[in-house]
Design a protein around this motif. Structure first.
Motif, PDB file in Angstrom:
ATOM      1  N   ARG A 204       0.819  -1.204   0.000  1.00 31.65           N
ATOM      2  CA  ARG A 204       0.000   0.000   0.000  1.00 31.65           C
ATOM      3  C   ARG A 204       0.859   1.262   0.000  1.00 31.65           C
ATOM      4  NH1 ARG A 204      -4.238   0.225   4.619  1.00 31.65           N
ATOM      5  NH2 ARG A 204      -4.823   2.076   3.397  1.00 31.65           N
ATOM      6  N   SER A 205       1.931   1.229   0.787  1.00 30.78           N
ATOM      7  CA  SER A 205       2.803   2.386   0.847  1.00 30.78           C
ATOM      8  C   SER A 205       3.449   2.652  -0.507  1.00 30.78           C
ATOM      9  CB  SER A 205       3.876   2.178   1.916  1.00 30.78           C
ATOM     10  OG  SER A 205       4.687   3.317   2.055  1.00 30.78           O
ATOM     11  N   THR A 206       3.950   1.607  -1.146  1.00 34.71           N
ATOM     12  CA  THR A 206       4.585   1.767  -2.453  1.00 34.71           C
ATOM     13  C   THR A 206       3.592   2.286  -3.491  1.00 34.71           C
ATOM     14  OG1 THR A 206       6.229   0.057  -2.005  1.00 34.71           O
ATOM     15  CG2 THR A 206       5.766   0.547  -4.316  1.00 34.71           C
ATOM     16  N   ALA A 207       2.365   1.798  -3.443  1.00 35.39           N
ATOM     17  CA  ALA A 207       1.349   2.270  -4.390  1.00 35.39           C
ATOM     18  C   ALA A 207       1.109   3.770  -4.232  1.00 35.39           C
ATOM     19  CB  ALA A 207       0.048   1.493  -4.189  1.00 35.39           C
ATOM     20  N   ALA A 208       1.094   4.235  -2.995  1.00 34.26           N
ATOM     21  CA  ALA A 208       0.880   5.668  -2.762  1.00 34.26           C
ATOM     22  C   ALA A 208       2.082   6.479  -3.245  1.00 34.26           C
ATOM     23  CB  ALA A 208       0.630   5.922  -1.276  1.00 34.26           C
ATOM     24  N   TRP A 209       3.293   5.976  -2.985  1.00 34.37           N
ATOM     25  CA  TRP A 209       4.479   6.684  -3.477  1.00 34.37           C
ATOM     26  C   TRP A 209       4.488   6.729  -5.008  1.00 34.37           C
ATOM     27  CZ3 TRP A 209       6.240   9.720  -0.164  1.00 34.37           C
ATOM     28  CH2 TRP A 209       6.557   9.363   1.152  1.00 34.37           C
ATOM     29  N   ASN A 210       4.153   5.620  -5.635  1.00 31.24           N
ATOM     30  CA  ASN A 210       4.145   5.570  -7.094  1.00 31.24           C
ATOM     31  C   ASN A 210       3.150   6.562  -7.681  1.00 31.24           C
ATOM     32  OD1 ASN A 210       4.684   1.948  -7.463  1.00 31.24           O
ATOM     33  ND2 ASN A 210       6.115   3.601  -7.078  1.00 31.24           N
ATOM     34  N   LEU A 211       1.970   6.658  -7.067  1.00 27.89           N
ATOM     35  CA  LEU A 211       0.967   7.585  -7.570  1.00 27.89           C
ATOM     36  C   LEU A 211       1.404   9.035  -7.333  1.00 27.89           C
ATOM     37  CD1 LEU A 211      -1.703   7.999  -8.950  1.00 27.89           C
ATOM     38  CD2 LEU A 211      -2.865   7.675  -6.747  1.00 27.89           C
ATOM     39  N   ALA A 212       2.042   9.290  -6.188  1.00 25.84           N
ATOM     40  CA  ALA A 212       2.550  10.643  -5.919  1.00 25.84           C
ATOM     41  C   ALA A 212       3.598  11.033  -6.951  1.00 25.84           C
ATOM     42  CB  ALA A 212       3.138  10.710  -4.514  1.00 25.84           C
ATOM     43  N   GLU A 213       4.482  10.099  -7.285  1.00 30.76           N
ATOM     44  CA  GLU A 213       5.522  10.399  -8.265  1.00 30.76           C
ATOM     45  C   GLU A 213       4.922  10.664  -9.643  1.00 30.76           C
ATOM     46  OE1 GLU A 213       9.808   8.561  -9.585  1.00 30.76           O
ATOM     47  OE2 GLU A 213       8.138   7.163  -9.385  1.00 30.76           O
ATOM     48  N   ARG A 214       3.957   9.850 -10.047  1.00 27.83           N
ATOM     49  CA  ARG A 214       3.328  10.062 -11.345  1.00 27.83           C
ATOM     50  C   ARG A 214       2.623  11.420 -11.393  1.00 27.83           C
ATOM     51  NH1 ARG A 214       1.754   7.531 -15.941  1.00 27.83           N
ATOM     52  NH2 ARG A 214       2.751   5.587 -15.332  1.00 27.83           N
ATOM     53  N   THR A 215       1.980  11.802 -10.300  1.00 26.69           N
ATOM     54  CA  THR A 215       1.294  13.091 -10.257  1.00 26.69           C
ATOM     55  C   THR A 215       2.283  14.239 -10.387  1.00 26.69           C
ATOM     56  OG1 THR A 215      -0.406  12.119  -8.819  1.00 26.69           O
ATOM     57  CG2 THR A 215      -0.273  14.520  -8.899  1.00 26.69           C
ATOM     58  N   VAL A 216       3.393  14.140  -9.686  1.00 23.99           N
ATOM     59  CA  VAL A 216       4.438  15.169  -9.768  1.00 23.99           C
ATOM     60  C   VAL A 216       4.969  15.286 -11.191  1.00 23.99           C
ATOM     61  CG1 VAL A 216       6.825  15.651  -9.101  1.00 23.99           C
ATOM     62  CG2 VAL A 216       5.134  15.097  -7.346  1.00 23.99           C
ATOM     63  N   LEU A 217       5.183  14.139 -11.837  1.00 22.53           N
ATOM     64  CA  LEU A 217       5.721  14.163 -13.192  1.00 22.53           C
ATOM     65  C   LEU A 217       4.683  14.649 -14.194  1.00 22.53           C
ATOM     66  CD1 LEU A 217       7.799  10.879 -13.103  1.00 22.53           C
ATOM     67  CD2 LEU A 217       8.672  13.218 -13.196  1.00 22.53           C
ATOM     68  N   GLU A 218       3.428  14.314 -13.987  1.00 24.02           N
ATOM     69  CA  GLU A 218       2.389  14.857 -14.862  1.00 24.02           C
ATOM     70  C   GLU A 218       2.313  16.377 -14.751  1.00 24.02           C
ATOM     71  OE1 GLU A 218      -1.060  12.722 -13.629  1.00 24.02           O
ATOM     72  OE2 GLU A 218      -0.662  10.987 -14.924  1.00 24.02           O
ATOM     73  N   ASP A 219       2.614  16.887 -13.549  1.00 26.99           N
ATOM     74  CA  ASP A 219       2.675  18.333 -13.342  1.00 26.99           C
ATOM     75  C   ASP A 219       3.984  18.929 -13.835  1.00 26.99           C
ATOM     76  OD1 ASP A 219       0.187  18.537 -12.252  1.00 26.99           O
ATOM     77  OD2 ASP A 219       0.842  18.640 -10.167  1.00 26.99           O
ATOM     78  N   ALA A 220       4.959  18.070 -14.149  1.00 21.16           N
ATOM     79  CA  ALA A 220       6.286  18.519 -14.603  1.00 21.16           C
ATOM     80  C   ALA A 220       6.888  19.519 -13.626  1.00 21.16           C
ATOM     81  CB  ALA A 220       6.218  19.100 -16.010  1.00 21.16           C
ATOM     82  N   ALA A 221       6.814  19.187 -12.331  1.00 25.13           N
ATOM     83  CA  ALA A 221       7.422  20.061 -11.324  1.00 25.13           C
ATOM     84  C   ALA A 221       8.934  20.116 -11.492  1.00 25.13           C
ATOM     85  CB  ALA A 221       7.073  19.568  -9.922  1.00 25.13           C
ATOM     86  N   VAL A 222       9.505  19.019 -11.973  1.00 22.36           N
ATOM     87  CA  VAL A 222      10.936  18.947 -12.251  1.00 22.36           C
ATOM     88  C   VAL A 222      11.130  18.176 -13.544  1.00 22.36           C
ATOM     89  CG1 VAL A 222      11.564  18.988  -9.795  1.00 22.36           C
ATOM     90  CG2 VAL A 222      11.281  16.794 -10.977  1.00 22.36           C
ATOM     91  N   VAL A 223      12.334  18.265 -14.078  1.00 19.47           N
ATOM     92  CA  VAL A 223      12.721  17.455 -15.237  1.00 19.47           C
ATOM     93  C   VAL A 223      13.831  16.504 -14.782  1.00 19.47           C
ATOM     94  CG1 VAL A 223      13.604  17.413 -17.592  1.00 19.47           C
ATOM     95  CG2 VAL A 223      12.199  19.342 -16.815  1.00 19.47           C
ATOM     96  N   PRO A 224      13.544  15.231 -14.543  1.00 21.42           N
ATOM     97  CA  PRO A 224      14.631  14.290 -14.234  1.00 21.42           C
ATOM     98  C   PRO A 224      15.572  14.203 -15.432  1.00 21.42           C
ATOM     99  CG  PRO A 224      12.461  13.336 -13.766  1.00 21.42           C
ATOM    100  CD  PRO A 224      12.232  14.575 -14.573  1.00 21.42           C
ATOM    101  N   VAL A 225      16.858  14.291 -15.188  1.00 20.01           N
ATOM    102  CA  VAL A 225      17.834  14.258 -16.279  1.00 20.01           C
ATOM    103  C   VAL A 225      18.682  12.994 -16.226  1.00 20.01           C
ATOM    104  CG1 VAL A 225      19.757  15.451 -17.394  1.00 20.01           C
ATOM    105  CG2 VAL A 225      17.878  16.775 -16.397  1.00 20.01           C
ATOM    106  N   LEU A 226      19.377  12.768 -15.106  1.00 20.93           N
ATOM    107  CA  LEU A 226      20.257  11.615 -15.005  1.00 20.93           C
ATOM    108  C   LEU A 226      20.120  10.924 -13.659  1.00 20.93           C
ATOM    109  CD1 LEU A 226      23.653  13.028 -16.377  1.00 20.93           C
ATOM    110  CD2 LEU A 226      21.919  11.736 -17.651  1.00 20.93           C
ATOM    111  N   PHE A 227      20.317   9.617 -13.670  1.00 24.64           N
ATOM    112  CA  PHE A 227      20.577   8.865 -12.452  1.00 24.64           C
ATOM    113  C   PHE A 227      22.074   8.599 -12.413  1.00 24.64           C
ATOM    114  CE2 PHE A 227      16.165   6.909 -13.172  1.00 24.64           C
ATOM    115  CZ  PHE A 227      15.554   7.833 -12.340  1.00 24.64           C
ATOM    116  N   GLN A 228      22.645   8.702 -11.226  1.00 26.75           N
ATOM    117  CA  GLN A 228      24.072   8.416 -11.084  1.00 26.75           C
ATOM    118  C   GLN A 228      24.298   7.360 -10.016  1.00 26.75           C
ATOM    119  OE1 GLN A 228      27.233  11.249 -11.134  1.00 26.75           O
ATOM    120  NE2 GLN A 228      25.903  12.915 -11.821  1.00 26.75           N
ATOM    121  N   ARG A 229      25.138   6.392 -10.357  1.00 25.07           N
ATOM    122  CA  ARG A 229      25.582   5.438  -9.355  1.00 25.07           C
ATOM    123  C   ARG A 229      26.854   5.980  -8.731  1.00 25.07           C
ATOM    124  NH1 ARG A 229      24.104   0.762  -7.856  1.00 25.07           N
ATOM    125  NH2 ARG A 229      22.757   0.289  -9.624  1.00 25.07           N
TER     126      ARG A 229
END
Length: 586
Positions: free
Chosen positions: A522-547
């Motif tokens: 349930r927690s992961t589902a809520a985080w996933n939906l929050a992330e999708r909402t943020v990205l639909e709003d384009a609050a930020v532009v993710p550019v790179l992941f770094q290890r």
């Protein structure tokens, strides 16, 4: 205990440590953010670990796949509270913490660290001048912490309060969920169960504070000249922006510290405006032992090895929009405009810049906020373009649909380093191809952080776009470490929500995720939906992941260097010794 009397065993190495010598770090980052309550994330936490301890911490482990490398362990506390040692109640919301005896402040005379110091440290987090980016973890976890922060801000409305005013509030108001039982014990009550509670309390900003700190403003030069230590080393000389020296803390004892060692006569940091290849040259020549303030990899023919399963990547960089900016007629408040701009960015070009920078990190194109290897990661890319090269025509068309067929004029701020300047010029060129005029403003670390951390300057429109980065604060059980600090509504200074994005739906989803933390699905589902909402709003532009850079560069005489995931894979300076211990120049 003198240097010669200290234990000489390093549990991760068959070598016998040699004592003495000064470890020398050289690099471009400033060295003045050493007030634990005002600091968050690298590189300051690597130094704070040497003189400020927390209730819980992390033990260095040579195998990064060893669970002990990422599991909070007792530090000032005698145990990590659990139902098995009766330190946690059956409802998982009450923690009883007992302090280790014999841990001393280097005051005159030396004085034991007490539960009152732990509470003082938590109260200092709430001061309205230097609140750390990690504050939302505490306000959403400890009962009454959020209200305490609000009351503190309401009581201290001036921009220039005195240290006496701040101390008066802290000493006359309590956090409802924190109780001192006696000098050696305290109770912390939570709003709800939090399986990441020990990790939160292991953050450097959760360090106890001695009573002497009441006499100084948080984060001030006066405080930095009067820092007190309960760790193996203590700051003895600080020239802001130029150098820092730490020397052995005479009242520290190995038998009271299960997580740190002390083998050196000193640690020196010298700040120099140098690119990674220049820092590497200094280390190779023996003029320095370790890089400071920026990751530099050991020379390698192939890509660096994967540092271990379950160790999350960072979001570095991402572009953040100042949604409160009145610039361009308030265009950035319109999600349609932000979506259009998201299509313009040539992420592959920025990836190439990082690969050629000498840092040695593994990078991959980012389409989501939460990187792989962190809880609640999901594969998303709502604004994908062919080859991740950007699509200026689509951006231009969407801007026209949003009423900006004649383009926009934006101000982008960036750090004045060579890499950050190159990245800014790259995305500015992408936006200009789509009809967006970009004014670039280069700032040093202090000026950039002061600007992005001030909500009033955001509202005044002093900037529109900036590149930033965010790293996981702990592993595992870290579902909250990206989405909560970066997107939960709040007006605190130094917030990780630099664009001042607000959406009640996202706040509700964050609360739902935190409220179901003991139910991972349930927690992961809520985080996933929050992330999708943020990205639909384009609050930020993710550019790179770094290890993380592993292995990091180190000089020939450095021994016992163990990277720590909790500190961005920086080396544990408390475990390093030198062979030979004498400086080459000496």
């Amino acid at each position: 205990m003198t240097v010669s009397e200290r234990p000489q065993t390093a549990p991760w190495s068959g070598d016998r440590p040699r004592l003495g010598g000064t470890l020398r770090l050289h690099g471009p980052a400033p060295v003045h953010r050493l007030d634990p309550s005002a600091s968050h994330q690298a590189p300051a936490d690597q130094i704070i670990r040497l003189f400020a301890r927390q209730l819980f911490g992390y033990a260095p482990a040579p195998d990064l796949r060893d669970w002990r490398a990422i599991a909070p362990a007792p530090d000032l506390a005698t145990d990590v509270p659990s139902t098995y040692n009766t330190g946690m109640g059956a409802r998982h919301t009450n923690y009883v913490v007992h302090l280790r005896r014999g841990v001393l402040w280097d005051t005159a005379p030396a004085r034991e660290v007490t539960a009152h110091d732990v509470v003082r440290g938590l109260k200092r987090l709430a001061n309205p001048l230097t609140r750390p980016a990690a504050l939302p973890y505490f306000t959403s976890t400890i009962r009454g912490m959020a209200q305490y922060c609000e009351d503190y801000a309401a009581a201290v409305r001036r921009d220039d309060p005195t240290a006496e005013e701040l101390a008066a509030f802290q000493n006359s108001h309590d956090i409802p969920g924190v109780f001192v039982l006696d000098d050696e014990s305290l109770v912390i009550e939570l709003m709800r169960p939090a399986i990441d509670f020990a990790a939160i309390m292991a953050l450097p900003c959760a360090s106890p504070a001695p009573a002497e700190y009441d006499a100084f403003l948080p984060g001030s030069p006066e405080l930095h000249r009067n820092l007190r230590s309960n760790g193996p080393y203590r700051p003895v000389r600080l020239v802001p922006g130029r150098e820092l020296r730490l020397e052995p803390n005479p009242v520290w004892r190995q038998d009271t510290d299960p997580l740190r060692h002390r083998y050196l006569d000193g640690v020196e940091i010298t700040v120099e405006d140098a690119a990674p290849e220049q820092v590497a040259e200094r280390v190779a020549s023996g003029a320095a032992d370790l890089p400071w303030g920026g990751p530099v990899a050991e020379p390698h023919d192939a890509e660096p090895a994967d540092p271990g399963d379950g160790l999350g990547l960072s979001l570095d960089p991402y572009l953040v929009f100042n949604v409160q900016s009145p610039g361009a007629g308030g265009a950035l408040a319109d999600a349609r405009v932000r979506r259009a701009l998201s299509y313009a960015i040539d992420k592959a070009a920025i990836a190439d810049l990082y690969r050629r920078s000498g840092r040695g990190a593994l990078v991959r194109i980012a389409g989501s906020v939460v990187p792989p290897g962190n809880d609640a990661h999901q594969e998303l890319d709502l604004y994908a373009t062919p080859g991740s090269r950007g699509d200026a025509q689509k951006c231009r068309a969407l801007l026209a649909e949003a009423g900006h067929e004649n383009g926009l004029a934006l101000t982008a701020v960036h750090l004045d380093t060579a890499l950050d300047t190159a990245v800014a010029r790259s995305y500015a060129a992408d936006l200009e191809k789509a009809g967006v005029t970009v004014r670039l403003v280069a700032l040093d670390h202090d000026a950039r952080d002061a600007l992005l951390g001030d909500p009033r300057r955001a509202a005044a429109g002093e900037w529109d776009v900036a590149a930033s980065s965010w790293s996981p604060d702990w592993h595992p059980s870290n579902g909250r470490v990206f989405l909560q600090p970066m997107f939960q509504s709040g007006d605190s200074r130094n917030s990780a929500n630099r664009g001042r994005y607000r959406r009640p739906e996202v706040d509700r989803l964050i609360e739902r995720a935190l409220g179901t933390i003991e139910e991972p699905a349930r927690s992961t589902a809520a985080w996933n939906l929050a992330e999708r909402t943020v990205l639909e709003d384009a609050a930020v532009v993710p550019v790179l992941f770094q290890r993380p850079v592993v292995p990091r560069l180190r000089g020939q005489r450095v021994r016992g260097a163990v990277p720590m995931p909790a500190f961005g894979h920086s080396y544990d300076l408390a475990g390093i010794w030198l062979d030979p211990p004498d400086d080459p120049a000496g």
